[in-house]
Design a protein around this motif. Structure first.
Motif, PDB file in Angstrom:
ATOM      1  N   GLY A 197       4.962   5.534   1.954  1.00 43.76           N
ATOM      2  CA  GLY A 197       5.303   5.187   0.604  1.00 43.76           C
ATOM      3  C   GLY A 197       6.233   6.174   0.023  1.00 43.76           C
ATOM      4  N   GLN A 198       6.736   7.095   0.702  1.00 48.17           N
ATOM      5  CA  GLN A 198       7.569   8.007   0.080  1.00 48.17           C
ATOM      6  C   GLN A 198       9.013   7.319  -0.416  1.00 48.17           C
ATOM      7  OE1 GLN A 198       9.686  10.053   3.247  1.00 48.17           O
ATOM      8  NE2 GLN A 198      11.353  11.206   1.997  1.00 48.17           N
ATOM      9  N   LEU A 255       8.288   5.473  -3.697  1.00 45.03           N
ATOM     10  CA  LEU A 255       7.853   6.379  -4.722  1.00 45.03           C
ATOM     11  C   LEU A 255       9.239   7.080  -5.170  1.00 45.03           C
ATOM     12  CD1 LEU A 255       4.521   7.911  -3.541  1.00 45.03           C
ATOM     13  CD2 LEU A 255       4.809   6.444  -5.381  1.00 45.03           C
ATOM     14  N   THR A 256      10.053   7.433  -4.422  1.00 47.14           N
ATOM     15  CA  THR A 256      11.241   8.343  -4.843  1.00 47.14           C
ATOM     16  C   THR A 256      11.919   7.375  -5.618  1.00 47.14           C
ATOM     17  OG1 THR A 256      10.966   9.546  -2.712  1.00 47.14           O
ATOM     18  CG2 THR A 256      13.099   9.493  -4.045  1.00 47.14           C
ATOM     19  N   THR A 257      12.265   6.133  -5.166  1.00 46.43           N
ATOM     20  CA  THR A 257      13.333   5.329  -6.080  1.00 46.43           C
ATOM     21  C   THR A 257      12.416   4.713  -7.327  1.00 46.43           C
ATOM     22  OG1 THR A 257      13.955   4.289  -3.924  1.00 46.43           O
ATOM     23  CG2 THR A 257      14.173   2.955  -5.934  1.00 46.43           C
ATOM     24  N   LEU A 258      11.221   4.806  -7.225  1.00 44.24           N
ATOM     25  CA  LEU A 258      10.362   4.532  -8.646  1.00 44.24           C
ATOM     26  C   LEU A 258      10.507   5.808  -9.439  1.00 44.24           C
ATOM     27  CD1 LEU A 258       7.231   2.716  -7.128  1.00 44.24           C
ATOM     28  CD2 LEU A 258       9.291   1.857  -9.076  1.00 44.24           C
ATOM     29  N   PHE A 259      10.692   6.978  -9.023  1.00 47.21           N
ATOM     30  CA  PHE A 259      10.767   8.150  -9.689  1.00 47.21           C
ATOM     31  C   PHE A 259      12.162   8.132 -10.505  1.00 47.21           C
ATOM     32  CE2 PHE A 259      12.982  12.276  -9.567  1.00 47.21           C
ATOM     33  CZ  PHE A 259      12.477  12.931 -10.563  1.00 47.21           C
ATOM     34  N   ASN A 294       3.761   5.498  10.404  1.00 43.71           N
ATOM     35  CA  ASN A 294       4.822   4.910   9.821  1.00 43.71           C
ATOM     36  C   ASN A 294       6.202   5.067  11.003  1.00 43.71           C
ATOM     37  OD1 ASN A 294       7.313   4.505   8.567  1.00 43.71           O
ATOM     38  ND2 ASN A 294       7.045   6.429   7.035  1.00 43.71           N
ATOM     39  N   ALA A 295       6.141   4.034  11.566  1.00 48.51           N
ATOM     40  CA  ALA A 295       7.112   3.901  12.804  1.00 48.51           C
ATOM     41  C   ALA A 295       8.346   4.156  12.463  1.00 48.51           C
ATOM     42  CB  ALA A 295       7.028   2.475  13.599  1.00 48.51           C
ATOM     43  N   ARG A 296       8.783   4.258  11.250  1.00 50.00           N
ATOM     44  CA  ARG A 296      10.245   4.248  10.765  1.00 50.00           C
ATOM     45  C   ARG A 296      10.567   5.964  10.606  1.00 50.00           C
ATOM     46  NH1 ARG A 296      10.220   1.585   5.180  1.00 50.00           N
ATOM     47  NH2 ARG A 296       8.255   2.770   5.104  1.00 50.00           N
ATOM     48  N   PHE A 306       0.619  -1.309   0.052  1.00 51.18           N
ATOM     49  CA  PHE A 306      -0.086  -0.051   0.153  1.00 51.18           C
ATOM     50  C   PHE A 306       0.929   1.210   0.217  1.00 51.18           C
ATOM     51  CE2 PHE A 306      -2.518  -3.166   1.757  1.00 51.18           C
ATOM     52  CZ  PHE A 306      -4.019  -2.920   1.298  1.00 51.18           C
ATOM     53  N   ILE A 307       0.271   2.210  -0.801  1.00 48.66           N
ATOM     54  CA  ILE A 307       0.829   3.653  -0.599  1.00 48.66           C
ATOM     55  C   ILE A 307      -0.169   4.427  -0.259  1.00 48.66           C
ATOM     56  CG2 ILE A 307       1.963   5.641  -2.156  1.00 48.66           C
ATOM     57  CD1 ILE A 307       3.610   3.573  -3.486  1.00 48.66           C
ATOM     58  N   TYR A 308      -0.286   4.912   0.977  1.00 44.12           N
ATOM     59  CA  TYR A 308      -1.266   5.797   1.461  1.00 44.12           C
ATOM     60  C   TYR A 308      -0.928   7.313   1.261  1.00 44.12           C
ATOM     61  CZ  TYR A 308      -2.521   1.831   4.340  1.00 44.12           C
ATOM     62  OH  TYR A 308      -2.794   0.385   4.733  1.00 44.12           O
ATOM     63  N   GLY A 309      -2.030   8.063   1.426  1.00 44.47           N
ATOM     64  CA  GLY A 309      -1.798   9.421   1.215  1.00 44.47           C
ATOM     65  C   GLY A 309      -3.098  10.263   1.064  1.00 44.47           C
TER      66      GLY A 309
END
Length: 667
Positions: A78-79, A82-86, A211-213, A63-66
């Motif tokens: 999902g940041q 998404l950044t790596t996919l960009f 996002n616990a990280r 999942f990518i939430y927003g």
């Protein structure tokens, strides 16, 4: 109560870009997958993508939430993916030299809000031509060497991680043919569950829960984001070019200023120290009603500064200060001070303000009030001087040094700094603001200025005016005056030295040669400590027919009719002796004056050895003068007690003995 709605569907990255602008919000942490300590995570993710593409097996990335904010999708979770996919899509676009303008426009829809540098980097790698061959090993080096790449970008942790990811993508995906079409076709193998949360808002609490990280933004990052919004809401930068705007400069040129001399891998705290110091200064200058409270709060913790602490004039002043010190970062101007600051000693005022811990206080993340006053004085000169003249700069800073060094010495030799409260900080800032009108030639200004609005440090200002008149009339005397006020005993004040040479400002009978002699005595005998030879020599000095320098000090202590007296115990008590607020001071400081003048002609030992006692001098006093061991060995406390008939004295075993037992009697 309205209910939150959750909309979800399966998309690939390219489809999401077609539907939405993707904006990494300010609340998110930096891009982390490309960090060195996250290499295993990135390798695993890139391997999964690579295997999916070469084996043509579908992969779903969870999942990518927003939610949508201002027509942009802002991921809550999902940041990193998404950044790596960009970056992977960008790589395919550049590797295969795709010329479709619409594709470039879509790639530009991916952006970072966390740092303007990250946002500009993402845009730059899309819009600039990048020619590379597949056999190049380090694609990041090619980007860094490009003319459009700002070197300050290397300090952005997100960009640093992106560059590392780009190199890893290049190594792994450069041999895949038709990479672009495999990523962007509607049948793309790489997809994720896109969940859009309506009416939820990206609060800190929600982010931590989802996002616990996550890593909370630093106080500086929060302040910067809030301040940028405040600036925009107030229209303070209408008509300003983007490259000259606060948002651009604070992530580029001003970052360079703090990065050059950093002590750690973060400069956020240095930024907040700088900003809070300016806020404190502006609170005083603008005379805000709650300035004392705010000054104290900002001094206690620089992170307490809020955006509404700044007026438009204060904001412009802050930007000016950033620009001033950024322009000085080339080292062309020598701002070091060539005179002592004593208890406020620092080699570099700017570094002391933003980097150094305040070792004299429990407030370790804030420079002292005094250091901030010096910083303000420095700003006043730099903002007015079209051409930097080091001599004039040092003269100005010397006058300020003398003001802040003045202290109210106590009977026991304690000498607290004059600026130790928000009230005194406020007072001295306004005084320096007034003096700053003449900072480019301070001695000419002071010699001509008759009245000052500020009443702060009035005695010291009167002395500075007196010195200025002497210096402007006799420029050749300047270095001798400087040397005298630089002595550790006088610390910026020379009125005692003028007293020693019998200077009368009405007669203007300034005896420069005699001043130099007094200076020599002070540096030879009174630079670091006082000795028993000094105490013995003082016992030989007569004022008004009396040899009783020790009577300046009194105490309620009285045992068997013996009154306690002090032979001057600590070094700084000597300053109290000549400047302190006690009865008959003008009489007693003549003892020290007479000794100083004697020492201009003969050594301390000669003063003692050549002394011929008068007939009525008590024998105990003659013995203290002529028998060194009495003070050296038997009077470590430096206190004596004298009976009313002066037939003897007692060498006290301590400062506060309960009685005379154990105190040696000298007759």
């Amino acid at each position: 109560m309205s209910e939150n709605k959750y909309k979800g569907k399966t998309l690939n990255f390219w489809q999401l870009l077609n539907d939405h602008k993707i904006e990494i919000p300010i609340i998110q942490r930096d891009y982390a997958q490309g960090r060195k300590d996250k290499k295993e995570i990135l390798d695993n993710f890139l391997n999964a993508l690579y295997q999916s593409l070469i084996s043509e097996k579908e992969i779903k990335l969870d999942f990518i939430y927003g939610s949508n904010e201002d027509k942009a999708f802002q991921p809550l979770d999902g940041q990193q993916r998404l950044t790596t996919l960009f970056l992977l899509h960008w790589y395919a676009y550049k590797k295969e030299r795709i010329s479709d303008h619409n594709s470039a426009t879509l790639l530009e829809k991916f952006s970072y809000e966390t740092r303007i540098t990250s946002r500009e980097f993402c845009k730059a790698i899309v819009t600039n031509t990048i020619d590379f061959t597949l056999d190049i090993e380090s694609l990041s080096s090619l980007l860094i060497d490009s003319s459009w790449f700002f070197l300050s970008w290397k300090k952005d942790p997100t960009i640093e991680a992106m560059l590392r990811t780009i190199d890893d993508i290049h190594k792994k995906f450069r041999d895949i043919d038709n990479l672009w079409s495999k990523l962007t076709s509607s049948e793309s193998l790489i997809s994720f569950y896109h969940v859009e949360l309506e009416n939820i808002g990206l609060t800190d609490d929600l982010y931590i829960k989802m996002n616990a990280r996550g890593k909370l933004l630093s106080p500086f990052e929060n302040f910067k984001a809030s301040f940028q919004k405040y600036i925009n809401d107030k229209n303070w930068e209408d008509g300003v070019q983007f490259t000259d705007s606060f948002a651009c400069l604070i992530d580029t040129r001003w970052t360079d200023l703090f990065w050059q001399h950093r002590k750690e891998n973060t400069i956020d705290e240095a930024f907040m120290r700088f900003i809070s110091a300016i806020a404190m200064i502006r609170q005083s200058i603008e005379r805000s009603d709650d300035r004392i409270t705010n000054i104290e709060r900002f001094q206690q913790n620089p992170n307490h500064v809020r955006v509404d602490s700044f007026s438009k004039a204060g904001f412009q002043y802050l930007c000016m200060c950033f620009n001033i010190f950024s322009a000085l970062s080339d080292g062309a101007h020598d701002l070091t001070l060539d005179f002592p600051l004593w208890q406020h000693s620092t080699k570099d005022i700017f570094s002391a303000l933003v980097y150094d811990d305040n070792l004299s206080s429990a407030i370790r993340n804030s420079a002292s009030y005094t250091q901030k006053v010096l910083f303000y004085a420095q700003i006043e000169y730099l903002r007015q001087a079209q051409t930097f003249e080091r001599e004039k700069y040092l003269e100005w800073m010397r006058v300020v040094r003398n003001i802040i060094s003045r202290g109210d010495i106590t009977k026991t030799g304690d000498r607290p700094a004059i600026i130790r409260s928000p009230q005194t900080f406020d007072g001295v800032i306004n005084l320096i603001s007034e003096l700053g009108e003449g900072c480019l030639d301070i001695y000419k200004y002071l010699s001509e200025k008759e009245n000052f609005k500020s009443s702060f440090a009035r005695q010291q200002i009167d002395e500075e005016r007196l010195k200025s008149k002497i210096i402007t009339k006799f420029p050749a005397y300047k270095q001798g005056i400087f040397a005298t006020e630089d002595t550790n005993l006088l610390q910026g004040r020379i009125d005692f030295a003028l007293f020693c040479i019998d200077y009368d400002k009405e007669k203007n009978n300034f005896d420069y040669d005699n001043l130099i002699k007094v200076h020599s005595v002070l540096t030879k005998y009174f630079e670091n400590d006082i000795t028993n030879d000094f105490r013995r020599a003082m016992l030989t000095i007569e004022v008004n027919g009396k040899y009783k320098f020790y009577e300046y000090w009194w105490s309620f202590w009285n045992v068997l009719g013996a009154q306690k007296r002090c032979l001057i115990d600590k070094y700084r008590e000597l300053e109290y002796y000549i400047y302190g607020n006690y009865k008959n001071r003008d009489e007693y400081k003549n003892y020290f004056k007479n000794l100083v003048n004697k020492l201009t002609e003969e050594d301390m030992e000669d003063v003692i050895n050549n002394f011929i006692p008068p007939d009525k001098m008590p024998n105990w006093q003659i013995r203290l003068i002529k028998e060194p061991h009495l003070l050296d060995n038997n009077c470590k406390s430096h206190y004596i007690a004298i009976p009313e008939d002066e037939s003897c004295c007692y060498l006290l075993k301590s400062m506060r003995p309960r009685d005379l037992d154990g105190c040696e009697k000298i007759e």
